[in-house]
Scaffold this motif. Structure first.
Motif, PDB file in Angstrom:
ATOM      1  N   ASN A  56       0.993  -1.156   0.011  1.00  0.00           N
ATOM      2  CA  ASN A  56      -0.094   0.047   0.110  1.00  0.00           C
ATOM      3  C   ASN A  56       1.115   1.284  -0.022  1.00  0.00           C
ATOM      4  O   ASN A  56       0.481   2.251  -0.799  1.00  0.00           O
ATOM      5  CB  ASN A  56      -0.862   0.079   1.401  1.00  0.00           C
ATOM      6  N   PHE A  57       2.091   1.229   0.873  1.00  0.00           N
ATOM      7  CA  PHE A  57       2.911   2.478   0.780  1.00  0.00           C
ATOM      8  C   PHE A  57       3.329   2.693  -0.566  1.00  0.00           C
ATOM      9  O   PHE A  57       3.235   3.814  -1.065  1.00  0.00           O
ATOM     10  CB  PHE A  57       4.311   2.216   1.564  1.00  0.00           C
ATOM     11  N   ARG A  58       3.695   1.900  -1.495  1.00  0.00           N
ATOM     12  CA  ARG A  58       4.237   1.993  -2.806  1.00  0.00           C
ATOM     13  C   ARG A  58       3.220   2.618  -3.445  1.00  0.00           C
ATOM     14  O   ARG A  58       3.247   3.585  -4.270  1.00  0.00           O
ATOM     15  CB  ARG A  58       4.874   0.713  -3.250  1.00  0.00           C
ATOM     16  N   ARG A  59       1.741   2.005  -3.301  1.00  0.00           N
ATOM     17  CA  ARG A  59       0.852   2.675  -4.290  1.00  0.00           C
ATOM     18  C   ARG A  59       0.579   4.018  -3.787  1.00  0.00           C
ATOM     19  O   ARG A  59       0.094   4.910  -4.637  1.00  0.00           O
ATOM     20  CB  ARG A  59      -0.557   1.737  -4.008  1.00  0.00           C
ATOM     21  N   ASP A  60       0.539   4.262  -2.669  1.00  0.00           N
ATOM     22  CA  ASP A  60       0.304   5.686  -1.993  1.00  0.00           C
ATOM     23  C   ASP A  60       1.143   6.701  -2.649  1.00  0.00           C
ATOM     24  O   ASP A  60       0.904   7.989  -2.828  1.00  0.00           O
ATOM     25  CB  ASP A  60       0.199   5.520  -0.587  1.00  0.00           C
ATOM     26  N   LEU A  61       2.399   6.261  -2.319  1.00  0.00           N
ATOM     27  CA  LEU A  61       3.339   7.290  -2.884  1.00  0.00           C
ATOM     28  C   LEU A  61       3.234   7.512  -4.500  1.00  0.00           C
ATOM     29  O   LEU A  61       3.449   8.695  -5.010  1.00  0.00           O
ATOM     30  CB  LEU A  61       4.875   6.634  -2.764  1.00  0.00           C
ATOM     31  N   GLU A  62       3.043   6.524  -5.073  1.00  0.00           N
ATOM     32  CA  GLU A  62       2.790   7.006  -6.702  1.00  0.00           C
ATOM     33  C   GLU A  62       1.631   7.535  -6.956  1.00  0.00           C
ATOM     34  O   GLU A  62       1.538   8.510  -7.681  1.00  0.00           O
ATOM     35  CB  GLU A  62       2.640   5.284  -7.242  1.00  0.00           C
ATOM     36  N   TRP A  63       0.550   7.334  -6.190  1.00  0.00           N
ATOM     37  CA  TRP A  63      -0.665   8.100  -6.087  1.00  0.00           C
ATOM     38  C   TRP A  63      -0.486   9.509  -5.930  1.00  0.00           C
ATOM     39  O   TRP A  63      -0.991  10.589  -6.632  1.00  0.00           O
ATOM     40  CB  TRP A  63      -1.726   7.462  -5.375  1.00  0.00           C
ATOM     41  N   LEU A  64       0.546   9.872  -5.058  1.00  0.00           N
ATOM     42  CA  LEU A  64       0.996  11.131  -4.524  1.00  0.00           C
ATOM     43  C   LEU A  64       1.766  11.920  -5.468  1.00  0.00           C
ATOM     44  O   LEU A  64       2.343  13.284  -5.604  1.00  0.00           O
ATOM     45  CB  LEU A  64       1.686  11.154  -3.431  1.00  0.00           C
ATOM     46  N   GLY A  65       2.294  11.035  -6.751  1.00  0.00           N
ATOM     47  CA  GLY A  65       3.143  11.686  -7.762  1.00  0.00           C
ATOM     48  C   GLY A  65       4.727  11.583  -7.387  1.00  0.00           C
ATOM     49  O   GLY A  65       5.222  12.343  -7.951  1.00  0.00           O
ATOM     50  N   LEU A  66       4.820  10.751  -6.452  1.00  0.00           N
ATOM     51  CA  LEU A  66       6.392  10.746  -6.004  1.00  0.00           C
ATOM     52  C   LEU A  66       7.191   9.722  -6.789  1.00  0.00           C
ATOM     53  O   LEU A  66       6.512   8.613  -7.109  1.00  0.00           O
ATOM     54  CB  LEU A  66       6.563  10.536  -4.603  1.00  0.00           C
ATOM     55  N   GLU A  67       8.519   9.885  -6.966  1.00  0.00           N
ATOM     56  CA  GLU A  67       9.245   8.846  -7.616  1.00  0.00           C
ATOM     57  C   GLU A  67      10.357   8.667  -6.480  1.00  0.00           C
ATOM     58  O   GLU A  67      10.745   9.306  -5.916  1.00  0.00           O
ATOM     59  CB  GLU A  67       9.942   9.339  -8.914  1.00  0.00           C
ATOM     60  N   TRP A  68      10.880   7.378  -6.347  1.00  0.00           N
ATOM     61  CA  TRP A  68      11.796   7.111  -5.611  1.00  0.00           C
ATOM     62  C   TRP A  68      12.688   5.773  -5.882  1.00  0.00           C
ATOM     63  O   TRP A  68      12.303   5.282  -7.013  1.00  0.00           O
ATOM     64  CB  TRP A  68      11.161   6.555  -4.127  1.00  0.00           C
ATOM     65  N   LEU A  69      13.695   5.588  -5.234  1.00  0.00           N
ATOM     66  CA  LEU A  69      14.641   4.260  -5.315  1.00  0.00           C
ATOM     67  C   LEU A  69      14.316   3.778  -4.183  1.00  0.00           C
ATOM     68  O   LEU A  69      14.788   4.048  -3.169  1.00  0.00           O
ATOM     69  CB  LEU A  69      15.929   4.922  -5.439  1.00  0.00           C
ATOM     70  N   GLU A  70      14.055   2.632  -4.452  1.00  0.00           N
ATOM     71  CA  GLU A  70      13.791   1.540  -3.256  1.00  0.00           C
ATOM     72  C   GLU A  70      14.946   0.805  -2.728  1.00  0.00           C
ATOM     73  O   GLU A  70      15.694   0.260  -3.499  1.00  0.00           O
ATOM     74  CB  GLU A  70      12.692   0.625  -3.352  1.00  0.00           C
ATOM     75  N   VAL A  71      15.467   0.908  -1.568  1.00  0.00           N
ATOM     76  CA  VAL A  71      16.425   0.255  -1.068  1.00  0.00           C
ATOM     77  C   VAL A  71      15.936  -0.854  -0.192  1.00  0.00           C
ATOM     78  O   VAL A  71      14.878  -0.927   0.224  1.00  0.00           O
ATOM     79  CB  VAL A  71      17.469   1.134  -0.253  1.00  0.00           C
ATOM     80  N   PRO A  72      17.090  -1.883   0.062  1.00  0.00           N
ATOM     81  CA  PRO A  72      16.663  -3.059   0.808  1.00  0.00           C
ATOM     82  C   PRO A  72      15.911  -2.939   2.143  1.00  0.00           C
ATOM     83  O   PRO A  72      16.048  -2.025   3.034  1.00  0.00           O
ATOM     84  CB  PRO A  72      18.089  -3.864   0.957  1.00  0.00           C
TER      85      PRO A  72
END
Ligand code: GLU
Length: 272
Positions: A56-72
């Protein structure tokens, strides 16, 4: 040096508006400086962490229009916590404590921002005790070993690290190979985070993290403790109480980019 920020949520519940604000703050700071915005899932607390929250966190951030690099995720980094724990042991800065929460609570209480201050009843204990035990940092000894440590906060300026009001904090939990304090300090260093951004409710914890950086010889970032979004009663939002989760808003068809714009424009009430 490239600016690196991170958003580091724990997947033990859904995100709320306060998290959205925090993620946007970190994201925008990195973008303003042409840097990198990282997402790190702090799932060290296995039994309380659930994959569906992280999804859900990833979907929420995408919905807010953010782009990120996910680390382990933290759960993949347990060996590194053990290595740093060993370093603290070698420096003779840890001691075992098998006090129960109830025992600690029965002693004269002193509440601090991060919970009840540990009164030090097990301090000075030899390393071998039977049964389950946590490892605590001997804060006085660590401060003596580190010498004077300063940290800088974007708003508050230069601050002398003095974590004594928290007592001898837990470094290794009874049930896990690290506490929040050790894990976040080690991970921010390993991820090359130059600017730690988080809510003002964690301001006090930074004294502890700065001391750990000094004794573990880790790089020292710059901190930004931002104001917290408040509910209608002036209380800070919490995962469990007073805040509709972001994914409810998303699933109800609310405009995520519009919400992000309102958060950036300061259209929600903020604490100091
Ligand atoms: N995992 C912590 C939380 O969700 C992050 C704290 C931090 O940013 O240092 O509160």
């Amino acid at each position: 040096m490239k600016t690196v920020t991170r958003f580091a949520p724990s997947p033990n519940g859904n995100l709320h508006l306060g998290h959205a604000f925090s993620a946007i703050y970190a994201h925008d700071l990195a973008r303003e400086h042409g840097g990198e915005f990282l997402l790190r899932i702090e799932d060290i607390d296995g039994p309380r962490s659930r994959r569906e929250f992280a999804d859900n966190f990833r979907r929420d951030l995408e919905w807010l229009g953010l782009e990120w690099l996910e680390v382990p995720n933290q759960s993949t980094r347990l060996d590194s916590y053990t290595q740093y724990t060993q370093k603290l042991m070698d420096l003779d800065l840890l001691y075992p404590c098998d006090c129960t929460r109830r025992e600690i609570q029965s002693l004269p209480p002193r509440m601090t921002e991060t919970g009840i201050e540990y009164p030090g009843s097990s301090r000075g204990r030899a390393h071998k005790v039977k049964g389950d035990f946590a490892l605590r940092l001997d804060v006085d000894k660590a401060m003596a070993a580190a010498g004077e440590c300063v940290w800088t906060d974007e708003q508050a300026g230069s601050i002398l690290a003095d974590p004594r009001e928290f007592g001898d904090v837990v470094i290794v939990r009874k049930d896990l190979p690290a506490s929040y304090h050790l894990a976040v300090t080690v991970d921010d260093a390993h991820d090359g985070v130059t600017d730690v951004t988080r809510g003002a409710d964690l301001f006090g914890a930074t004294h502890i993290h700065r001391l750990l950086q000094a004794v573990l010889e880790l790089p020292v970032p710059h901190w930004h403790h931002h104001a917290l979004i408040l509910d209608g009663k002036g209380e800070k939002l919490s995962k469990s109480r007073n805040s509709p989760p972001l994914n409810d808003r998303r699933e109800a068809g609310e405009d995520g980019l519009g919400l992000a714009a309102k958060l950036r424009a300061g259209q929600f009430s903020l604490g100091t």
